[in-house]
Scaffold this motif. Structure first.
Motif, short mmCIF file in Angstrom:
data_model
loop_
_atom_site.label_atom_id
_atom_site.label_comp_id
_atom_site.label_asym_id
_atom_site.label_seq_id
_atom_site.Cartn_x
_atom_site.Cartn_y
_atom_site.Cartn_z
N HIS A 62 0.78 -1.13 -0.11
CA HIS A 62 -0.12 0.04 -0.10
C HIS A 62 0.93 1.25 -0.09
N VAL A 63 0.93 2.01 -1.04
CA VAL A 63 1.63 3.14 -1.33
C VAL A 63 1.15 4.35 -0.35
N ARG A 64 1.98 4.70 0.53
CA ARG A 64 1.60 5.97 1.42
C ARG A 64 1.27 7.05 0.82
N PRO A 65 0.15 7.57 1.06
CA PRO A 65 -0.50 8.69 0.72
C PRO A 65 0.44 10.20 0.17
N GLY A 66 1.22 10.18 1.22
CA GLY A 66 2.30 11.24 0.82
C GLY A 66 3.13 11.05 -0.28
N LEU A 67 3.50 9.84 -0.52
CA LEU A 67 4.51 9.49 -1.77
C LEU A 67 3.44 9.43 -3.26
N LEU A 68 2.40 9.01 -2.84
CA LEU A 68 1.37 9.30 -3.96
C LEU A 68 1.10 10.90 -4.50
N LEU A 69 1.00 11.56 -3.24
CA LEU A 69 0.88 13.00 -3.63
C LEU A 69 2.08 13.54 -4.40
N ILE A 70 3.41 13.37 -3.91
CA ILE A 70 4.63 13.92 -4.71
C ILE A 70 4.47 13.16 -6.33
N LEU A 71 4.32 11.83 -6.06
CA LEU A 71 4.33 11.39 -7.78
C LEU A 71 3.47 11.85 -8.66
N ASP A 72 2.09 12.37 -8.14
CA ASP A 72 1.22 12.78 -8.92
C ASP A 72 1.63 14.24 -9.21
N ARG A 73 2.44 15.12 -8.60
CA ARG A 73 3.03 16.40 -8.81
C ARG A 73 4.05 16.44 -9.81
N LEU A 74 4.91 15.16 -9.88
CA LEU A 74 5.94 15.13 -11.00
C LEU A 74 5.50 14.94 -12.00
N VAL A 75 5.36 15.95 -12.76
CA VAL A 75 4.47 15.85 -14.14
C VAL A 75 5.36 15.79 -15.29
N ASP A 76 6.64 16.45 -15.35
CA ASP A 76 7.80 16.49 -16.17
C ASP A 76 8.95 15.60 -15.89
N THR A 77 8.78 14.55 -15.00
CA THR A 77 9.93 13.66 -14.87
C THR A 77 9.65 12.49 -14.58
N PRO A 78 10.20 11.40 -15.02
CA PRO A 78 9.91 10.02 -14.59
C PRO A 78 10.02 9.88 -13.36
N ALA A 79 9.02 9.06 -12.76
CA ALA A 79 9.24 8.54 -11.19
C ALA A 79 8.10 7.51 -11.03
N GLN A 80 8.75 6.56 -10.14
CA GLN A 80 7.91 5.56 -9.63
C GLN A 80 8.48 4.97 -8.28
N VAL A 81 7.36 4.40 -7.42
CA VAL A 81 7.23 3.88 -6.36
C VAL A 81 7.75 2.45 -6.27
N VAL A 82 8.62 2.19 -5.65
CA VAL A 82 9.29 0.52 -5.59
C VAL A 82 9.35 0.09 -4.09
N ASN A 83 9.10 -1.02 -4.01
CA ASN A 83 9.45 -1.62 -2.59
C ASN A 83 10.80 -1.92 -2.48
N ASP A 84 11.18 -2.58 -1.29
CA ASP A 84 12.81 -2.82 -1.46
C ASP A 84 12.75 -4.44 -2.20
N LEU A 85 12.05 -5.04 -2.40
CA LEU A 85 12.30 -6.17 -3.16
C LEU A 85 12.16 -6.03 -4.76
N GLY A 86 12.02 -4.50 -5.15
CA GLY A 86 11.90 -4.06 -6.55
C GLY A 86 10.71 -4.29 -7.25
N ASP A 87 9.40 -4.27 -6.31
CA ASP A 87 8.27 -4.55 -7.08
C ASP A 87 7.83 -3.00 -7.34
N VAL A 88 7.26 -2.92 -8.31
CA VAL A 88 6.95 -1.51 -8.86
C VAL A 88 5.49 -1.30 -8.37
N LEU A 89 5.16 -0.40 -7.22
CA LEU A 89 3.81 -0.05 -6.74
C LEU A 89 3.09 1.27 -7.42
#
Length: 241
Positions: A62-89
């Motif tokens: 479950h991606v933390r709301p704060g991380l999702l908020l930052i992710l949504d605001r990064l409109v001009d640069t590639p970004a992704q949330v990944v857990n420490d096993l390498g799973d793309v969340l």
């Protein structure tokens, strides 16, 4: 207090006065329980004794709301949330444009390390001269995760599947290199916009089980112009007629 910690009064007194031998991890855990320390206080106790605290926090998808908020605001640069096993969340639009959209894939195939060693198309995103370094970094990072989470079934299963699938992974796994993924400069060979030299920033969550990975290009560089082009074309496949 000594009785609650399961040790002699003399031993507990010497521990309080910083005399005697260095306390064991079992002794530190017993003291933390006896003092009814919070997790943060217990971790601090372990650090004061020069020990790594227990990693008993379960990893979450479950991606933390704060991380999702930052992710949504990064409109001009590639970004992704990944857990420490390498799973793309989670990925933003630019992250999908650079790395490919993994949301439609089966859950077991959304893993960055799995895709690098088992999916040829994912590996081709890296120029040939970068692949050996990328491979070593990925394997060493997974080793570090397994060390933080001894006995974790998911980590062990991922390593087992990769060893069975890739002789390259198996050989690197046998080297026992350990290194946490950190900020770096990376080269990508994107099939539409071409070669991209991007700065990679890795922001860790407090528990280190989730990471926000952001790729940026320095203004004025060719990579910056190509990244802007990537934002325009998005997920369009311009290689098809």
């Amino acid at each position: 207090m000594a009785q609650l910690a399961g040790m002699s009064t003399d031993h507990y007194t010497r521990l309080e006065q910083a005399r005697g031998s260095r306390p064991s991890r079992q002794m530190l855990a017993a003291v933390a329980r006896a003092l009814r320390l919070s997790r943060d206080e217990r971790d601090h106790l372990f650090f004061l004794a020069g020990e790594e605290p227990p990693r008993d926090r379960p990893a979450t998808e479950h991606v933390r709301p704060g991380l999702l908020l930052i992710l949504d605001r990064l409109v001009d640069t590639p970004a992704q949330v990944v857990n420490d096993l390498g799973d793309v969340l989670a990925q933003n639009a630019m992250g999908k444009a650079l790395h490919g959209d993994v949301s439609a894939l089966p859950e077991a195939e959304r893993n960055l390390i799995w895709r690098f060693f088992a999916v040829p198309a994912a590996r081709e995103l890296f120029p040939p001269e970068e692949r050996e370094r990328a491979a070593r970094t990925a394997v060493a990072d997974l080793r570090a995760t397994c060390a933080r989470r001894p006995g974790n079934a998911r980590a062990a299963e991922l390593a087992r599947r990769l060893c069975a699938r890739s002789t390259e992974f198996a050989a690197l796994w046998g080297d026992h290199e350990v290194a946490v993924r950190r900020s770096d400069t990376k080269l990508f060979a994107h099939p539409v916009v071409g070669l991209l030299e991007l700065d990679c920033e890795v922001m860790l969550s407090p528990e280190h089980d989730q990471r926000l990975i952001v790729h940026t290009a320095r203004p004025g560089t060719e990579a910056h112009e190509r990244l802007q082009l990537l934002r325009v074309v998005g997920l369009q496949d311009l290689t098809r007629p």
